[in-house]
Design an enzyme around this catalytic site. Structure first.
Site, PDB file in Angstrom:
ATOM      1  N   LYS A 166       0.843  -1.200   0.000  1.00 41.52           N
ATOM      2  CA  LYS A 166       0.000   0.000   0.000  1.00 41.52           C
ATOM      3  C   LYS A 166       0.878   1.251   0.000  1.00 41.52           C
ATOM      4  CE  LYS A 166      -3.994  -1.853  -0.035  1.00 41.52           C
ATOM      5  NZ  LYS A 166      -5.048  -1.525  -0.998  1.00 41.52           N
ATOM      6  N   ASP A 194      -0.059  -0.352  -4.694  1.00 42.84           N
ATOM      7  CA  ASP A 194      -1.460   0.069  -4.743  1.00 42.84           C
ATOM      8  C   ASP A 194      -1.595   1.423  -4.053  1.00 42.84           C
ATOM      9  OD1 ASP A 194      -4.164   0.375  -4.803  1.00 42.84           O
ATOM     10  OD2 ASP A 194      -4.646  -1.478  -3.734  1.00 42.84           O
ATOM     11  N   GLU A 220      -1.063   0.100  -9.109  1.00 40.05           N
ATOM     12  CA  GLU A 220      -2.532   0.008  -9.071  1.00 40.05           C
ATOM     13  C   GLU A 220      -3.163   1.317  -8.594  1.00 40.05           C
ATOM     14  OE1 GLU A 220      -3.848  -3.656  -7.311  1.00 40.05           O
ATOM     15  OE2 GLU A 220      -5.552  -2.720  -6.321  1.00 40.05           O
ATOM     16  N   GLU A 246     -11.158  -1.587  -9.919  1.00 41.83           N
ATOM     17  CA  GLU A 246     -12.003  -2.049  -8.818  1.00 41.83           C
ATOM     18  C   GLU A 246     -13.156  -1.074  -8.544  1.00 41.83           C
ATOM     19  OE1 GLU A 246      -8.550  -1.669  -5.960  1.00 41.83           O
ATOM     20  OE2 GLU A 246     -10.172  -1.164  -4.600  1.00 41.83           O
ATOM     21  N   ASP A 269     -13.952  -6.125  -9.809  1.00 44.04           N
ATOM     22  CA  ASP A 269     -14.303  -6.947  -8.648  1.00 44.04           C
ATOM     23  C   ASP A 269     -15.584  -7.705  -8.984  1.00 44.04           C
ATOM     24  OD1 ASP A 269     -15.459  -7.834  -6.126  1.00 44.04           O
ATOM     25  OD2 ASP A 269     -13.920  -6.601  -5.167  1.00 44.04           O
ATOM     26  N   HIS A 296      -9.994  -7.913  -8.770  1.00 44.43           N
ATOM     27  CA  HIS A 296      -9.901  -7.386  -7.408  1.00 44.43           C
ATOM     28  C   HIS A 296     -10.763  -8.267  -6.503  1.00 44.43           C
ATOM     29  CE1 HIS A 296     -11.432  -4.682  -4.135  1.00 44.43           C
ATOM     30  NE2 HIS A 296     -10.159  -4.345  -4.099  1.00 44.43           N
ATOM     31  N   GLU A 329      -6.096 -12.266  -5.909  1.00 40.44           N
ATOM     32  CA  GLU A 329      -5.790 -11.340  -4.812  1.00 40.44           C
ATOM     33  C   GLU A 329      -6.260 -11.980  -3.513  1.00 40.44           C
ATOM     34  OE1 GLU A 329      -7.405  -7.338  -5.033  1.00 40.44           O
ATOM     35  OE2 GLU A 329      -6.127  -6.766  -3.340  1.00 40.44           O
TER      36      GLU A 329
HETATM   37 CA    CA Z   1      -6.741  -1.892  -4.690  1.00 41.45          CA
END
Ligand code: CA
Length: 377
Positions: A166, A194, A220, A246, A269, A296, A329
């Site tokens: 992240k 991400d 991402e 996503e 997603d 996602h 994921e």
């Molecule tokens: Ca993400």
């Protein structure tokens, strides 16, 4: 067979250690689980990504259109609900709620034909899938150079061959952490970034250049999802492949992403972009545009099972003797009922996850857990 009832279960649980990503924090986990009941005794389960109470309100609004219908008509029912709400519901909560309903209908269909969903969607191309670990959220205390690096090393020890980090907090701090994590996990582990759309275009381009030598698999959500021009600019002006999707919905939402060439790796997603029916179509569109599709996934084992059924049928592209397989994921952040909602947890073994082979989604829902984590309880 007829649908007799459509239920929306709102689940919620506090977590022990609140965590943050670039633009938000979590102190609890929640989910809207869809249950569709039929007069044949079969029931189907689905999950909606996003705010559970709002999803539940939309699912309940759908119920009047669904009761009395044949649940095997997945395509017709998707179209019916989408068209009823089209004028105000082309994106967002209407489609996330529709996703949970569609997944539940596919679960019923699989149980009716005594086959896993992937069998009915073309037949599985694989029995298991490589998973990458999603984690490394920020805590309210400590130094990320310490706890994030340790967390990433832990995923390596567990056998994961890919880790998503992240970022999206500060370009310089992020770049420094990326280098520290890469050094800790070694050169043989995929490292994804991400930003959760935490950067503007200039920051995203700057970050991409700063860590260009770190063998990053993808970058991402560098920028906000509705600005496709920004995506195109980031993609053109820095060297790391750009991933996203996503926060996008249906074939219509993904069409401009593909025609504009905004994204290298599409990440719809399954519990948000329109369910199994729609995500199969989006995956086919991605293939036609030569764009990779890596879904996602961020929910309970019900959503995880739906994602696995889709992953089972995604073709390697291009076909070759050593195919590049899709990735799952696998969220490792704290979630008190992620696995509790099913009787057989969906776990990884050495970084790989088996695709459930039972009828429908291949899971059995634990009704006691639904009661235990029900927000109304
Ligand atoms: Ca993400």
């Amino acid at each position: 067979m007829k649908i007799t009832e459509v239920k929306a279960h709102v689940l919620e649980a506090a977590i022990k250690e609140p965590f943050s990503w670039s633009f938000n924090s979590a102190s609890k986990r929640g989910s809207c689980i869809v249950e569709i009941v039929t007069d044949s005794g079969l029931e189907g389960w689905g999950e909606c990504f996003g705010p559970p109470e709002l999803n539940a309100a939309v699912v309940r609004a759908f119920a009047g259109y669904l009761v009395g219908q044949d649940p095997l008509k997945t395509e017709g029912l998707w179209q019916l609900l989408y068209e009823k709400f089209r004028d105000q519901g082309q994106k967002g909560l209407v489609v996330t709620a529709l996703s949970g309903v569609d997944i539940a209908l596919w679960d019923i269909k699989g149980k009716h034909f005594n086959a896993p969903v992937c069998q009915l969607m073309g037949g599985p191309l694989r029995a298991d899938v490589e998973a990458y670990a999603t984690g490394t959220y920020r805590l309210n205390h400590g130094d990320p150079h310490d706890y994030v690096v340790k967390e990433a090393e832990g995923y390596r020890r567990e056998g994961f061959k890919g880790i998503k980090l992240k970022i999206g907090f500060d370009v310089h701090a992020d770049a420094s952490l990326i280098r520290a994590v890469r050094k800790a996990i070694g050169p043989d582990c995929k490292l994804m970034l991400d930003a959760n759309h935490g950067f503007d275009t200039l920051e995203a381009i700057q970050l991409g250049h700063m860590v260009a030598d770190q063998d990053i698999t993808w970058f991402e959500e560098p920028v906000i999802p509705e600005d496709l021009n920004a995506y195109c600019e980031v993609r053109a002006k820095q060297p790391i492949p750009v991933a996203g999707g996503e926060c996008e919905f249906t074939r219509y939402g993904f069409r401009p992403i593909l025609t504009m060439g905004a994204i290298d790796i599409l990440q719809p997603d399954t519990c948000a972009a329109g369910g199994l029916s729609e995500c199969k179509k989006i995956a086919d569109m991605a293939m036609a545009f030569g764009v990779r599709y890596i879904p996602h996934v961020w929910g309970t084992a019900i959503g995880l099972a739906a994602s696995l059924q889709l992953l089972a049928v995604l073709p390697p592209m291009p076909l070759r003797l050593t195919p590049r397989e899709p990735l799952l994921e696998f969220d490792r952040s704290e979630h008190p009922f992620r696995q509790a909602v099913v009787t057989q947890p969906i776990e990884h073994q050495n970084g790989r996850v088996r695709i459930p082979t039972g009828p429908g989604l291949g899971i059995e829902v634990d009704r006691d857990a639904l009661k235990r984590f029900s927000k109304a309880a």
